[in-house]
Design an enzyme around this catalytic site. Structure first.
Site, mmCIF file in Angstrom:
data_model
loop_
_atom_site.group_PDB
_atom_site.id
_atom_site.type_symbol
_atom_site.label_atom_id
_atom_site.label_comp_id
_atom_site.label_asym_id
_atom_site.label_seq_id
_atom_site.Cartn_x
_atom_site.Cartn_y
_atom_site.Cartn_z
ATOM 1 N N SER A 107 -6.898 -0.518 -5.860
ATOM 2 C CA SER A 107 -6.696 -0.876 -4.463
ATOM 3 C C SER A 107 -5.312 -0.430 -4.000
ATOM 4 C CB SER A 107 -6.836 -2.390 -4.330
ATOM 5 O OG SER A 107 -6.610 -2.721 -2.993
ATOM 6 N N GLY A 108 -5.272 0.255 -2.887
ATOM 7 C CA GLY A 108 -3.991 0.709 -2.316
ATOM 8 C C GLY A 108 -3.555 2.057 -2.864
ATOM 9 N N THR A 112 -9.219 5.545 0.663
ATOM 10 C CA THR A 112 -9.773 5.652 2.019
ATOM 11 C C THR A 112 -9.060 6.757 2.793
ATOM 12 O OG1 THR A 112 -10.238 3.325 1.890
ATOM 13 C CG2 THR A 112 -10.313 4.289 4.064
ATOM 14 N N ASN A 157 -2.823 -4.119 -0.499
ATOM 15 C CA ASN A 157 -3.017 -3.077 0.511
ATOM 16 C C ASN A 157 -3.238 -3.756 1.867
ATOM 17 O OD1 ASN A 157 -3.782 -0.930 2.066
ATOM 18 N ND2 ASN A 157 -5.489 -0.288 0.754
ATOM 19 N N SER A 160 -7.070 -2.876 3.032
ATOM 20 C CA SER A 160 -7.881 -2.717 1.837
ATOM 21 C C SER A 160 -9.369 -2.727 2.209
ATOM 22 C CB SER A 160 -7.556 -3.861 0.889
ATOM 23 O OG SER A 160 -8.292 -3.699 -0.291
ATOM 24 N N SER A 161 -10.091 -1.738 1.669
ATOM 25 C CA SER A 161 -11.537 -1.712 1.944
ATOM 26 C C SER A 161 -12.181 -2.775 1.053
ATOM 27 C CB SER A 161 -12.133 -0.354 1.597
ATOM 28 O OG SER A 161 -11.256 0.674 1.954
ATOM 29 N N GLY A 387 -11.723 0.935 -7.201
ATOM 30 C CA GLY A 387 -11.452 1.414 -8.554
ATOM 31 C C GLY A 387 -11.511 0.252 -9.530
ATOM 32 N N GLU A 389 -10.737 -2.776 -11.564
ATOM 33 C CA GLU A 389 -9.895 -3.889 -11.122
ATOM 34 C C GLU A 389 -9.649 -4.833 -12.289
ATOM 35 O OE1 GLU A 389 -10.244 -4.705 -6.617
ATOM 36 O OE2 GLU A 389 -11.070 -6.442 -7.625
HETATM 37 N N1 LIG Z 1 -1.762 10.627 1.551
HETATM 38 C C1 LIG Z 1 -1.155 9.585 2.075
HETATM 39 N N2 LIG Z 1 -0.110 9.790 2.905
HETATM 40 C C2 LIG Z 1 0.535 8.749 3.443
HETATM 41 N N3 LIG Z 1 0.226 7.464 3.221
HETATM 42 C C3 LIG Z 1 -0.818 7.206 2.423
HETATM 43 C C4 LIG Z 1 -1.551 8.243 1.811
HETATM 44 N N4 LIG Z 1 -2.497 7.674 1.072
HETATM 45 C C5 LIG Z 1 -2.372 6.322 1.228
HETATM 46 N N5 LIG Z 1 -1.368 6.046 2.032
HETATM 47 C C6 LIG Z 1 -0.903 4.701 2.409
HETATM 48 O O1 LIG Z 1 -1.373 3.767 1.518
HETATM 49 C C7 LIG Z 1 -2.156 2.774 2.175
HETATM 50 C C8 LIG Z 1 -3.329 2.396 1.324
HETATM 51 O O2 LIG Z 1 -4.244 3.449 1.265
HETATM 52 P P1 LIG Z 1 -5.815 3.222 1.277
HETATM 53 O O3 LIG Z 1 -6.208 2.217 2.250
HETATM 54 O O4 LIG Z 1 -6.445 4.566 1.358
HETATM 55 O O5 LIG Z 1 -6.017 2.654 -0.143
HETATM 56 P P2 LIG Z 1 -7.385 2.411 -0.890
HETATM 57 O O6 LIG Z 1 -7.301 3.154 -2.172
HETATM 58 O O7 LIG Z 1 -8.505 2.741 0.024
HETATM 59 O O8 LIG Z 1 -7.299 0.885 -1.172
HETATM 60 P P3 LIG Z 1 -8.512 -0.168 -1.234
HETATM 61 O O9 LIG Z 1 -9.213 0.046 -2.457
HETATM 62 O O10 LIG Z 1 -7.804 -1.442 -1.150
HETATM 63 O O11 LIG Z 1 -9.320 0.115 -0.015
HETATM 64 C C9 LIG Z 1 -2.582 3.405 3.462
HETATM 65 O O12 LIG Z 1 -2.755 2.413 4.438
HETATM 66 C C10 LIG Z 1 -1.408 4.303 3.767
HETATM 67 O O13 LIG Z 1 -0.373 3.567 4.388
HETATM 68 MG MG LIG Z 2 -9.906 1.732 0.934
#
Ligand SMILES: Nc1ncnc2c1ncn2[C@@H]1O[C@H](COP(=O)(O)OP(=O)(O)OP(=O)(O)O)[C@@H](O)[C@H]1O
Ligand SMILES: [Mg+2]
Length: 1080
Positions: A107-108, A112, A157, A160-161, A387, A389
């Site tokens: 997560s984070g 996404t 996050n 977070s999704s 991913g 956890e």
């Molecule tokens: N390539 C990137 N460039 C800039 N910031 C990023 C990038 N990737 C992620 N982030 C930052 O990290 C934060 C978390 O990313 P994201 O929501 O994609 O995580 P996730 O893997 O989908 O987490 P979860 O599993 O909780 O959904 C985003 O809100 C953004 O601020």
């Molecule tokens: Mg996500």
């Protein structure tokens, strides 16, 4: 010319982990760190992309970047998510291979975000057009809607999704998007009713309360204040950098673009509001006669509002919270619910309401983005799923178990597909396949999903078993069934080796996942798996007069009563994962492994332990090993030859044969050991990265030498060009200079020649002139001599003839000439015609003196005559008078000069016109010649009295000035003489003839300024009259005046300054009257 670049150029660390040397966890993480510190967030493991979350926005997602990566080979540029997206899209479009992009990470870690980058890249590079753009826009806009309802702020996050998402994007044969299908997995619905500390409920609740208009809120019977709702956690109600109100507008806009109708949006919001209201329902116990407590709703206001919102009859719902009907074999038994059960029922309803709403949303979006054609489609799937956890302290529950199971499955297909791909490539390239040692996690998957004795099957079995079912009984079951499994660990299992393991609590079991050991607490497993919603509640919901609610609770339909137990959550998930896996296996996989560098959501921090942990459970080391097991590096012959051809003389600069032979020659030449590489059909396979680096190093050195060579040649060329230019310039300059010098020299010679020439010509001319002059002079001399001689001859001959009378003639002629000249000159210099002009030209010759004066006199007389001839009679008389005055007084009386300028006007008192003197005028018979005011001198004291003095031809009259009364009238005949002084006074004595009638009174002594005029007139009357004698005028400073009998002497003396400027008359004695006259 297109510049050929390579991933190997300008590498920070290594761009592809396969090339890392030596390979260890430390070097792996060090490489990630090094690249992360240089903002190189992407690194490859072969075709897998590792993505580090930078936690800051980097300028690497611009339109220019899209263009840069568009249609380029995967290894051509530095690692980027776009390279993967491009590769996937092109092989979908050009090779007709369906693709899936699997994005995993904790997560984070940026899953996404990565999925959005992939989608936006594909949207940017695929076809354009009005319809296509609409599809693209709908696909992209589905994200904000799903994120609003499915994402929440967690400690890890802010966005977070809380659900897994798989989206199939469908393309036509040209590669233009047609539509898509979204599948969602296991929404974390427990969040609706309870959130861990520091986390929030789903975004939509906060967005609705912050962003909706007052009007909308009123319609939804909501209050803007978060604190009014039990289901909303307040400790992190607002998230830094997140504007809920703005997000709400974005979501509404996105819903509109995706195709939601206005009433659908309203229904969705009503359901969201209903969940909030539901959370506010509170229960109190009410004792029943049977001794049991029955729950009752405390405050029915919220219930009422909720029922109004959903169109449910309040009593129905109220009852559903107090009673539960159990149906078995056509028998209906109604039992009461206690308070705890009522709360359980409330939360179960809220969770179900929300999760069903979410699923409905996904279906509704799918309906909108569904491809409109039935023709065959190419598909690109994007999987953004939670991913692996692992919570510390063994806080892992049913959800983590499910998630980790999903990741095990993904790892399995990853290994399977990677190896399969590797193997396929070897076969394709005709290379012998060497077996690769790797850990196959199929055994773990089996532990979980096995239909007979898998953990999920056990759980289902336990849930369905009659009798008391608890989490403990479930654990007991596991302890017996799975005890022998090498990846299952439990304190009470039959496997005695864990009996003393204190890290393993009694109510937990542990699974050795491929990514590490995870401790699961069994508490809640049964409940969560059952996911029970009392039928009374679903039936109450079905009765609602609300279109959406009815659809969400189909099992509430009494007509379709199904006594079968609903499917368990575990079963459902296993089934959907199974479908997903099947789906993925048919596609060409592309992997994006997301890693987060720190737990603080901060840029620039790289926590080794955290990254190491993720590298481990993502199985990245395993990944590299598998990739390196056979041949670490492979490259098509053409680019390989192109890159290294400078290392061998035969291949440099051009290889004429097939590329493969070129590479063979090249490697032979470089003496690379034969076991280090293998020749495939189209690719060269390099076993060890060391060999590649050896080639790279050689290439670098060679490039340096080549650079030096190019530099040398270039410098030589530049210097030579410069030299040639200088030489050319020098020739031009020299030519110009020579021309200039010759020109100068020629001009000098020419001007010298001209000078010499002119001198010679001058000299010649002068010589000629001299000769001519001499000749001329000789001729003149001859003429002169002859003339003189001739003259002398003539004079000698004629002298005797003209000497006798020549003198007189010459004299006469001369005189005549002189006179002529004199007169002509005089004529020109004549003075003016004014008689007073005294000027006269000077005489030219002394002998003309007499004549000159005479001429002057004649001229004067003539011009006087001319002057006089212009006079009128009157003027003539005046001048005559003036002349007479001058004859009488000029040089005799000092008063005379002052009279010259005065006109002799005669009548000064205007006797005829003045009425005062009319009488006086009538008394005078003749014409008045003079009338003036005079002073009559008193004989006694010498003072003067004014009198009018009138003079006619015959008499003079003295009259009073004021009255005009005649004082005395004297005929002129009686007048003997007039006496005046020589001085400037106006005194005059009129002396009367002795014995005349007038004489009796004595003489008159008068004074007047106009004495000269008076006396002159008087004298002229006498002169003009025939009968009278001319009156004598006696001018002397002492005269006698007869005053009656006495004769008084009037004496004029010069005035003293004491007397002032006026004339003073004083009687000195009887005989003397003294008049002092100031000297002029
Ligand atoms: N390539 C990137 N460039 C800039 N910031 C990023 C990038 N990737 C992620 N982030 C930052 O990290 C934060 C978390 O990313 P994201 O929501 O994609 O995580 P996730 O893997 O989908 O987490 P979860 O599993 O909780 O959904 C985003 O809100 C953004 O601020
Ligand atoms: Mg996500």
């Amino acid at each position: 010319m297109e510049v050929k670049t390579s991933l190997l150029d300008n590498m920070i660390g290594v761009g592809d982990m396969v090339l890392i040397e030596p390979l260890s966890e430390d070097t792996f993480i060090e490489n990630l760190r090094k690249r992360f510190e240089h903002n190189e967030i992407y690194t490859y493991i072969g075709s897998v992309v590792i993505s580090m979350n930078p936690y800051k926005s980097l300028p690497i997602y611009t339109a220019e970047k899209v263009e840069e990566y568009r249609n380029r080979n995967f290894y051509e540029l530095s690692p980027h998510i776009y390279a993967l997206a491009d590769e996937a899209y092109r092989s979908l479009r050009d090779q007709d291979k369906d693709q899936c992009i699997l994005i995993t990470g904790e997560s984070g870690a940026g899953k996404t975000e990565a999925s959005k980058f992939v989608m936006s890249y594909v949207a940017a590079v695929c076809g354009k057009g009005q319809e296509v753009n609409k599809v693209k826009e709908q696909l992209l806009q589905s994200n904000p809607v799903l994120e609003a309802f499915g994402n929440a702020k967690t400690v890890r996050n802010d966005n977070s999704s809380r659900f897994g998402k798989y989206m199939d994007i469908e393309f036509d044969f040209k590669g233009d998007p047609l539509g898509g299908v979204i599948s969602n997995y296991l929404l974390e619905k427990s969040r609706v009713v309870k959130q861990p500390r520091g986390e929030r409920n789903f975004h939509i609740f906060y967005q609705l309360l912050s962003g909706a208009s007052d009007d909308t809120l009123k319609k939804l019977k909501l209050d803007r204040d978060f604190s009014k709702y039990n289901y909303l956690s307040l400790d992190s109600a607002t998230v830094n950098g997140l504007d809920d109100a703005a997000c709400f507008r974005t979501v509404r806009n996105a819903m509109q673009i995706v195709g939601f109708m206005e009433d659908e949006v309203q229904s969705v919001l009503e359901l969201v509001a209903a969940v909030l209201k539901l959370g506010n329902l509170e229960f109190k116990p009410e004792s029943r006669c049977n001794g049991f407590d029955e729950s009752r709703i405390k405050d029915k206001n919220d219930l009422k509002e909720m029922c109004e919102l959903l169109g449910i009859e309040q009593s129905v719902l109220e009852r559903a919270f107090s009673f539960r009907t159990v149906e078995a074999k056509m028998e209906k038994v109604s039992t009461t619910l206690n308070v705890a059960q009522a709360y359980y029922a409330r939360d179960a309803l809220a969770k179900n309401l929300y999760s069903r709403l979410f699923s409905w949303l996904v279906n509704r979006i799918n309906e909108s983005i569904k491809a409109q054609t039935k023709s065959r489609k190419k598909v690109m799937g994007v999987l953004d799923i939670y991913g692996f956890e692992i919570f510390e302290n063994g806080d892992n529950s049913f959800e983590q178990f499910i998630i980790n199971y999903c990741n095990e499955k993904l790892q399995q297909i990853f290994i399977e597909l990677t190896l399969r791909e590797e193997q396929e490539e070897y076969i394709r390239e005709g290379i012998e396949w060497t077996n690769i040692e790797y850990f196959n996690n199929a055994i773990i998957c089996d532990l979980i999903e096995n239909n007979k004795n898998g953990i999920l099957a056990m759980l289902d079995e336990e849930c369905l078993r009659p009798g008391t079912v608890t989490d403990e009984t479930f654990l007991d079951k596991l302890n017996t069934v799975c005890a022998e499994h090498q990846h299952f660990e439990s304190r009470q299992s039959k496997n005695s080796k864990f009996l003393t393991d204190h890290s393993l609590p009694h109510n937990c079991f542990r699974i050795q996942h491929y990514a590490g050991k995870v401790l699961y607490r069994v508490e809640g497993f049964v409940d969560k798996n059952n996911d029970l919603l009392y039928r009374d509640l679903s039936q109450a919901m079905y009765k609602a007069n609300h279109s959406l609610i009815k659809i969400l609770f189909p099992e509430g339909n009494p007509a379709k009563v199904n006594l079968k137990r609903p499917l368990t959550a575990g079963f459902q998930f296993r089934a959907s994962v199974g479908t997903l896996m099947k789906n993925l296996l048919t596609k060409n996989p592309n992997y994006i492994r997301c890693i987060k560098p720190n737990d603080k959501k901060a840029a620039h921090i790289f926590t080794d332990s955290l990254v190491c942990h993720q590298v481990r459970y993502l199985g990245l080391m395993e990944n590299v090993r598998v990739r390196r097991a056979g041949y670490a590096f492979r490259q098509a012959y053409e680019p390989c030859l192109e890159r290294y051809k400078m290392l061998c003389k035969q291949t440099w600069p051009h290889w004429k044969g097939p590329a493969r032979e070129g590479v063979e020659v090249l490697l032979k030449n470089l003496q690379v050991p034969a076991e280090e590489f293998a020749y495939g059909r189209s690719k060269i396979f390099i076993r060890n990265p060391r060999t590649l680096f050896f080639l790279e190093e050689k290439r670098r050195q060679c490039l340096e030498d080549l650079a030096t060579l190019i530099q040398k040649i270039y410098r030589g060329w530049k210097c030579r060009t410069h030299f040639l230019l200088l030489k050319k310039s020098q020739v031009v300059v020299a030519a110009w200079y020579r021309r200039f010098a010759q020109q100068k020299k020629y001009q000098n010679i020419r001007s010298s020649a001209l000078v010499v020439q002119s001198y010679i010509r001058g000299w010649k001319a002068r010589k000629l002139l001299r000769e001519l002059k001499h000749k001329k002079r000789c001729e003149e001399a001859v003429t002169t001599i002859s003339a003189y001689w001739h003259g002398t001859q003539v004079r000698r001959e004629y002298r005797k003839f003209f000497r006798a009378n020549a003198g007189k003639k010459i004299y006469d002629f001369t005189i005549q000439r002189i006179m002529q000249k004199y007169f002509m000159g005089l004529k020109k210099t004549m003075p003016s015609m004014s008689p007073v002009d005294k000027s006269w030209p000077a005489r030219p010759y002394g002998f003309l003196d007499g004549m000159h004066q005479e001429l002057r006199r004649i001229f004067h007389l003539w011009r006087c005559k001319k002057y006089r001839s212009q006079f009128t009679e009157e003027k003539k008389a005046t001048y005559e008078e003036k002349l007479a005055a001058s004859e009488l007084f000029k040089d005799k009386k000092a008063l005379y000069p002052s009279s010259v300028g005065q006109p002799f006007k005669g009548d000064y008192v205007e006797i005829t016109k003045n009425p005062k003197y009319q009488k006086l005028n009538s008394l005078v018979e003749d014409k008045v010649l003079l009338a003036d005011v005079v002073s009559k001198i008193n004989r006694a004291n010498g003072k003067g009295a004014p009198r009018i003095f009138l003079l006619t031809k015959k008499s003079l009259v003295l009259a009073d000035q004021k009255t005009g009364q005649v004082k005395a009238s004297v005929p002129l005949l009686d007048l003997s003489s007039v006496s005046v002084s020589t001085q400037s006074d106006g005194f005059f004595a009129l002396k009367l003839k002795e014995g005349s009638t007038s004489a009796a009174k004595g003489d008159f002594l008068l004074s007047s300024d106009r004495l000269i005029e008076i006396i002159t007139k008087l004298h002229r009357i006498g002169a003009a009259s025939a009968e009278r004698n001319q009156i004598n005028i006696d001018i002397s400073d002492e005269f006698l005046v007869q005053f009656k009998q006495d004769k008084v002497c009037v004496k004029f003396i010069p005035g003293t300054p004491k007397n002032g400027n006026g004339v003073a008359c004083k009687r000195k004695n009887n005989r003397l009257l003294e008049v002092s006259v100031p000297s002029p």
